[in-house]
Design an enzyme around this catalytic site. Structure first.
Site, PDB file in Angstrom:
ATOM      1  N   LYS A 182       0.689  -0.657  -0.258  1.00 32.43           N
ATOM      2  CA  LYS A 182       0.524   0.105   0.380  1.00 32.43           C
ATOM      3  C   LYS A 182       0.821   1.284   0.264  1.00 32.43           C
ATOM      4  O   LYS A 182       0.322   2.359  -0.253  1.00 32.43           O
ATOM      5  CB  LYS A 182      -1.126  -0.448   0.920  1.00 32.43           C
ATOM      6  CG  LYS A 182      -0.151  -0.392   2.565  1.00 32.43           C
ATOM      7  CD  LYS A 182      -1.778  -0.166   3.847  1.00 32.43           C
ATOM      8  CE  LYS A 182      -0.597   0.040   5.015  1.00 32.43           C
ATOM      9  NZ  LYS A 182      -0.110   1.932   5.160  1.00 32.43           N
ATOM     10  N   ASP A 183       1.550   0.929   0.452  1.00 40.06           N
ATOM     11  CA  ASP A 183       3.243   2.309   0.273  1.00 40.06           C
ATOM     12  C   ASP A 183       3.392   2.741  -1.252  1.00 40.06           C
ATOM     13  O   ASP A 183       4.450   3.550  -0.939  1.00 40.06           O
ATOM     14  CB  ASP A 183       4.237   2.175   1.104  1.00 40.06           C
ATOM     15  CG  ASP A 183       3.746   2.053   2.658  1.00 40.06           C
ATOM     16  OD1 ASP A 183       2.490   3.221   2.913  1.00 40.06           O
ATOM     17  OD2 ASP A 183       4.251   1.915   3.254  1.00 40.06           O
TER      18      ASP A 183
ATOM     19  N   ARG B  83      -7.911   8.446   3.301  1.00 39.05           N
ATOM     20  CA  ARG B  83      -9.427   7.076   3.061  1.00 39.05           C
ATOM     21  C   ARG B  83      -9.949   7.409   4.108  1.00 39.05           C
ATOM     22  O   ARG B  83     -10.835   7.351   4.557  1.00 39.05           O
ATOM     23  CB  ARG B  83      -7.959   6.145   3.061  1.00 39.05           C
ATOM     24  CG  ARG B  83      -8.987   4.777   2.664  1.00 39.05           C
ATOM     25  CD  ARG B  83      -8.595   3.667   1.760  1.00 39.05           C
ATOM     26  NE  ARG B  83      -7.581   3.546   3.718  1.00 39.05           N
ATOM     27  CZ  ARG B  83      -8.119   2.838   4.343  1.00 39.05           C
ATOM     28  NH1 ARG B  83      -8.979   2.139   4.795  1.00 39.05           N
ATOM     29  NH2 ARG B  83      -7.006   2.077   5.144  1.00 39.05           N
ATOM     30  N   ARG B  84      -9.273   6.741   5.223  1.00 44.23           N
ATOM     31  CA  ARG B  84      -9.570   6.894   6.750  1.00 44.23           C
ATOM     32  C   ARG B  84     -10.581   7.231   6.938  1.00 44.23           C
ATOM     33  O   ARG B  84     -12.070   7.174   7.584  1.00 44.23           O
ATOM     34  CB  ARG B  84      -8.776   6.136   7.422  1.00 44.23           C
ATOM     35  CG  ARG B  84      -8.308   5.155   7.714  1.00 44.23           C
ATOM     36  CD  ARG B  84      -6.623   4.077   8.579  1.00 44.23           C
ATOM     37  NE  ARG B  84      -6.305   3.083   7.922  1.00 44.23           N
ATOM     38  CZ  ARG B  84      -4.920   2.587   8.763  1.00 44.23           C
ATOM     39  NH1 ARG B  84      -4.376   3.667   8.883  1.00 44.23           N
ATOM     40  NH2 ARG B  84      -5.000   1.097   8.143  1.00 44.23           N
TER      41      ARG B  84
ATOM     42  N   ARG C  76       0.583  10.666  13.516  1.00 39.41           N
ATOM     43  CA  ARG C  76       1.581  10.362  12.279  1.00 39.41           C
ATOM     44  C   ARG C  76       3.032   9.096  12.884  1.00 39.41           C
ATOM     45  O   ARG C  76       3.223   9.362  14.247  1.00 39.41           O
ATOM     46  CB  ARG C  76       2.368  11.092  11.620  1.00 39.41           C
ATOM     47  CG  ARG C  76       1.977  11.524  10.815  1.00 39.41           C
ATOM     48  CD  ARG C  76       1.787  10.736   9.588  1.00 39.41           C
ATOM     49  NE  ARG C  76       3.426  10.987   8.846  1.00 39.41           N
ATOM     50  CZ  ARG C  76       4.207  10.981   8.180  1.00 39.41           C
ATOM     51  NH1 ARG C  76       3.917  12.842   8.284  1.00 39.41           N
ATOM     52  NH2 ARG C  76       5.132  10.678   8.014  1.00 39.41           N
TER      53      ARG C  76
ATOM     54  N   ARG D 175       2.794   4.965  17.177  1.00 38.57           N
ATOM     55  CA  ARG D 175       1.683   5.609  16.658  1.00 38.57           C
ATOM     56  C   ARG D 175       1.203   4.319  18.159  1.00 38.57           C
ATOM     57  O   ARG D 175       0.226   5.735  19.166  1.00 38.57           O
ATOM     58  CB  ARG D 175       1.372   5.032  15.584  1.00 38.57           C
ATOM     59  CG  ARG D 175       0.667   6.495  14.914  1.00 38.57           C
ATOM     60  CD  ARG D 175       0.278   5.477  13.548  1.00 38.57           C
ATOM     61  NE  ARG D 175       0.862   4.464  12.397  1.00 38.57           N
ATOM     62  CZ  ARG D 175       0.161   4.031  11.938  1.00 38.57           C
ATOM     63  NH1 ARG D 175      -1.019   3.386  11.602  1.00 38.57           N
ATOM     64  NH2 ARG D 175       1.230   2.697  11.296  1.00 38.57           N
TER      65      ARG D 175
ATOM     66  N   CYS E 284      -2.087   9.028  -1.317  1.00 38.90           N
ATOM     67  CA  CYS E 284      -1.780  10.002   0.175  1.00 38.90           C
ATOM     68  C   CYS E 284      -3.156  11.432   0.265  1.00 38.90           C
ATOM     69  O   CYS E 284      -4.046  11.204   1.192  1.00 38.90           O
ATOM     70  CB  CYS E 284      -1.201  10.154   0.904  1.00 38.90           C
ATOM     71  SG  CYS E 284       0.677   8.843   0.790  1.00 38.90           S
TER      72      CYS E 284
END
Length: 408
Positions: free
Chosen positions: A87-88, A139-140, A157, A163, A252
């Site tokens: 996904k990155d 997205r979230r 971040r 996190r 992003c």
């Protein structure tokens, strides 16, 4: 007969975080089951995304935030391949001569809710209005605002460890955070997950849960060596997802998400594009009942000539020696400007080797080409469908609101 690698040692690039190292070591462990006599050196590299933990992802843009420095080392041939969370890896562009050489079996692609340890609630629905939810993903945030407008959303971040530290620091004010299930599972932190969010509520990111291995397109030896790790179902699903994102030109800063299902014949891809606060969106799906039936003129060979003009970019897109000039390419402008494959442990030199065809930058070696091509077409067609439904105006709105901050 199984492939015999040309080298006795491969250098593997990775980010420095605990999760990145766990993922890289898991890939190497799988490779050792096929090639027990090969050695692998792990090279740790810090990326732009690791250095800048203050700027929201949407404001940094999608220019290889977590991949650029790794790709620079690939281009210099100081490393042979890189293990990424897929996904990155940008879907719209990759630097010249870079491809995804293999995609491993996908872990759980869903998102998870992790509630702060001092709270007693066990799900989003139990949290009181005004609770602060930590996430840096547009997205979230967009999908959460659509489904849970009663909460406040705050940037959080950092790698998984960072996190978690922020969430458990009560002074920072987070009541919960949203993470990828796969990341917590790989760190053996499943017990910290409070709730798993089903795709019916929040669709997941392109490639989420899958590991992708990036390498040089003209390094046929490495691609062949890595191909034993390809998981066919995951490769097919991820090609469709990446083709969707490539056509949407998302990154992003663009809230977009998918859900794919493939049963060995039938592929279904659901996709959504939202504005930043979730107040506007377009959502639909595309289904192909049989990917084995060709939708286009058959391709005569899985290999293409390196001098095929369709796979060469203009000279202005060639890799420059300066890292700042490491430009990224469009999928339909496959630049190949290094015509030699060299090995530090072998005197073998191959001039102008044939290049494996790729689909959304993925080389699905040993997988039916018709299936790969149809998967790519499915993703592209879904994006076109959303464009016809009004995605263009949503994209324009986002571009007007998002300010990209230079990371140079």
């Amino acid at each position: 007969m199984s492939y015999v690698p040309l080298r006795l040692k491969y250098k593997v690039g990775t980010r420095e975080s605990q999760l990145a190292l766990v993922q890289t070591e898991s890939v190497i462990a799988q490779l050792r089951t096929f090639y027990p006599h090969i050695e692998y050196d792990i090279i740790k590299i810090k990326t732009t995304g690791d250095k800048n933990l203050l700027t929201p992802l949407a404001n940094i843009g999608d220019k290889g935030l977590f991949t650029k420095e790794l790709e620079y080392e690939l281009e210099k041939q100081t490393i042979d391949f890189v293990v990424h969370s897929l996904k990155d890896v940008p879907s719209t562009t990759l630097p010249p001569n870079m491809v995804i050489g293999a995609i491993l079996e996908r872990a759980d692609p869903r998102d998870a809710v992790v509630i702060a340890p001092w709270r007693t609630e066990k799900s989003l629905n139990e949290l009181p209005a005004g609770s602060v939810i930590g996430t840096s993903s547009t997205r979230r945030i967009a999908q959460l605002k659509l489904n849970y407008p009663q909460f406040s959303y705050k940037n959080i971040r950092g790698n998984m460890n960072t996190r978690w530290e922020k969430l458990t620091n009560q002074e920072l004010g987070y009541d919960a955070m949203i993470v990828a299930v796969a990341g917590f599972q790989r760190l053996n932190w499943s017990d910290r997950i409070s709730e798993i969010i089903e795709p019916e509520r929040i669709l997941y990111a392109i490639g989420q849960g899958a590991l992708g291995i990036e390498c040089r397109h003209n390094d046929q030896d490495t691609i062949r060596m890595l191909s034993v790790l390809n998981h066919e179902t995951t490769v097919i699903r991820c090609i469709a997802e990446r083709a969707f994102l490539k056509r949407i030109e998302g990154g992003c800063s663009i809230p977009n998400a998918v859900r794919t299902e493939y049963d060995g014949k039938n592929l279904t891809i659901n996709g959504i594009l939202l504005n930043l606060d979730g107040s506007r969106y377009v959502k639909d799906q595309i289904e192909n009942l049989d990917l084995t039936i060709s939708m286009t003129t058959p391709i005569p060979s899985f290999l293409v000539s390196q001098v095929d003009e369709d796979n060469l970019s203009s000279t202005e897109d060639e890799i420059q020696p300066n890292q700042k000039n490491l430009k990224r390419k469009r999928i339909d402008s496959d630049a190949e400007d290094n015509n030699e494959v060299r090995s530090s442990t072998s005197s073998i030199e191959i001039l102008n080797p044939p290049l494996f065809r790729h689909y959304a930058h993925v080389c699905g070696v040993n997988i039916n080409e018709t299936i790969l091509e149809n998967a790519e077409i499915c993703g592209t067609n879904l994006a076109v469908k959303l464009m016809q439904m009004g995605a263009d105006s949503i994209l324009e709105e986002i571009h007007q609101k998002v300010t990209i901050i230079s990371t140079q």
